[in-house]
Motif scaffolding. Structure first.
Motif, mmCIF file in Angstrom:
data_model
loop_
_atom_site.group_PDB
_atom_site.id
_atom_site.type_symbol
_atom_site.label_atom_id
_atom_site.label_comp_id
_atom_site.label_asym_id
_atom_site.label_seq_id
_atom_site.Cartn_x
_atom_site.Cartn_y
_atom_site.Cartn_z
ATOM 1 N N TRP A 223 0.722 -1.227 0.010
ATOM 2 C CA TRP A 223 0.022 -0.026 0.081
ATOM 3 C C TRP A 223 0.951 1.391 -0.045
ATOM 4 O O TRP A 223 1.959 1.246 0.421
ATOM 5 C CB TRP A 223 -0.763 -0.054 1.238
ATOM 6 C CG TRP A 223 -0.206 -0.180 2.586
ATOM 7 C CD1 TRP A 223 0.523 0.981 3.165
ATOM 8 C CD2 TRP A 223 0.111 -1.362 3.056
ATOM 9 N NE1 TRP A 223 1.135 0.298 4.480
ATOM 10 C CE2 TRP A 223 0.904 -0.905 4.401
ATOM 11 C CE3 TRP A 223 -0.275 -2.756 3.023
ATOM 12 C CZ2 TRP A 223 1.502 -1.934 5.320
ATOM 13 C CZ3 TRP A 223 0.414 -3.601 3.989
ATOM 14 C CH2 TRP A 223 1.171 -3.213 5.083
ATOM 15 N N VAL B 36 -0.212 5.574 0.548
ATOM 16 C CA VAL B 36 -1.086 6.732 0.332
ATOM 17 C C VAL B 36 -0.320 8.003 0.009
ATOM 18 O O VAL B 36 1.053 8.136 0.236
ATOM 19 C CB VAL B 36 -1.619 7.155 1.679
ATOM 20 C CG1 VAL B 36 -0.607 7.270 2.644
ATOM 21 C CG2 VAL B 36 -2.827 8.303 1.569
ATOM 22 N N ASN C 89 -3.856 5.806 -4.041
ATOM 23 C CA ASN C 89 -3.275 4.824 -3.669
ATOM 24 C C ASN C 89 -2.372 4.173 -4.671
ATOM 25 O O ASN C 89 -2.875 3.580 -5.545
ATOM 26 C CB ASN C 89 -4.313 3.699 -2.837
ATOM 27 C CG ASN C 89 -3.710 2.697 -1.863
ATOM 28 O OD1 ASN C 89 -2.549 2.779 -2.106
ATOM 29 N ND2 ASN C 89 -4.764 1.908 -1.590
#
Length: 281
Positions: A122, A124, A153
């Motif tokens: 992941w 952000v 993302n």
């Protein structure tokens, strides 16, 4: 303004969020794309009276907040604390890679773990949406070419990224690896893109906490650098890097995503996303 695109995948309509209400813009513009993102196009939308716009009932799917994205340009290792986490030196120039536009999905769409993947991660990131053509612009003028900002993302498959011969793009461009939105917040509502708190949770556990204040290269510097290499067009999106806390950097061992996991992430003033992980057949 908060501009959105809503509806079924591939058939999204333009909209505007006013408070918690979604208003339909399809009678005014065809899409949140192209000339609509220019200063003149945004001024036209800003002049509308929301009371004259139909309210969209229910809770429709949100698509990527920008239509007809020509390029998704991504900056690697752009946070000093993330570079330290990765054990890599501070780059002298922005590290650039491309994410295929076929990876771009809505902010709450499922993310698909590729067949055979064990290292899906992941990230952000602050997304920057270009509003007017930019070529050889200075950092002092760069933000004038920005339509607005959004959340991206930058989902990554680390083995594909670093273990397969080639460039990072291999690990960044798998289908569904680019959730974008929920909305485009116009630049007038983001007075300082270098002062935005950001976070990401996996299964309710906070994994990333950071701020755009720790960027190595600012949004303006990135635009200056990229526009010296290529023309930036309206609707191009720049994903500007991630703060620390990615799965690859977990100690004592990396932690990666599995089917059934849920990512939730947000940036101050730009909303939040939520994606469930599913396994590719």
């Amino acid at each position: 303004m908060k501009l959105v695109r809503y509806g079924a995948e591939g058939a999204e309509k333009p909209g505007m969020m006013v408070g918690d209400a979604l208003h339909d813009l399809s009678g005014v513009v065809d899409d949140i794309a192209g000339d609509v993102l220019s200063d003149a196009g945004l001024a036209r939308l800003r002049a509308l009276d929301p009371a004259d716009l139909p309210v969209v009932a229910g809770n429709p799917r949100l698509g990527p907040c920008v239509g007809s994205i020509g390029k998704m340009l991504c900056i690697g290792l752009n946070y000093s604390d993330h570079a330290a986490e990765a054990g890599m030196p501070i780059p002298e120039h922005p590290i650039l890679f491309m994410k295929a536009t076929s990876a771009i999905v809505g902010p709450n769409d499922d993310v698909m773990i590729p067949r055979g993947s064990t290292n899906t991660d992941w990230e952000v990131e602050l997304g920057v949406v270009i509003g007017t053509r930019a070529k050889h612009v200075s950092a002092a003028q760069a933000l004038d070419h920005v339509a607005g900002y959004c959340i991206v993302n930058d989902v990554s498959e680390r083995h594909y990224q670093t273990g397969l011969t080639g460039q990072w793009t291999k690990g960044k461009s798998c289908d569904t690896f680019g959730p974008t939105g929920p909305w485009l917040v116009t630049r007038d509502a983001v007075p300082d893109p270098q002062a935005l708190d950001m976070w990401l949770d996996v299964n309710g556990v906070r994994r990333q906490t950071g701020s755009t204040a720790t960027m190595i290269f600012t949004v303006a510097q990135i635009i200056e650098h990229l526009s010296g290499l290529m023309t930036l067009h309206p609707g191009d999106v720049i994903s500007t890097g991630t703060p620390p806390g990615v799965g690859m950097g977990m100690k004592p061992h990396p932690v990666y995503l599995q089917a059934g996991d849920v990512m939730e992430l947000g940036i101050a003033g730009l909303g939040k996303q939520r994606q469930a992980l599913v396994q590719e057949d």
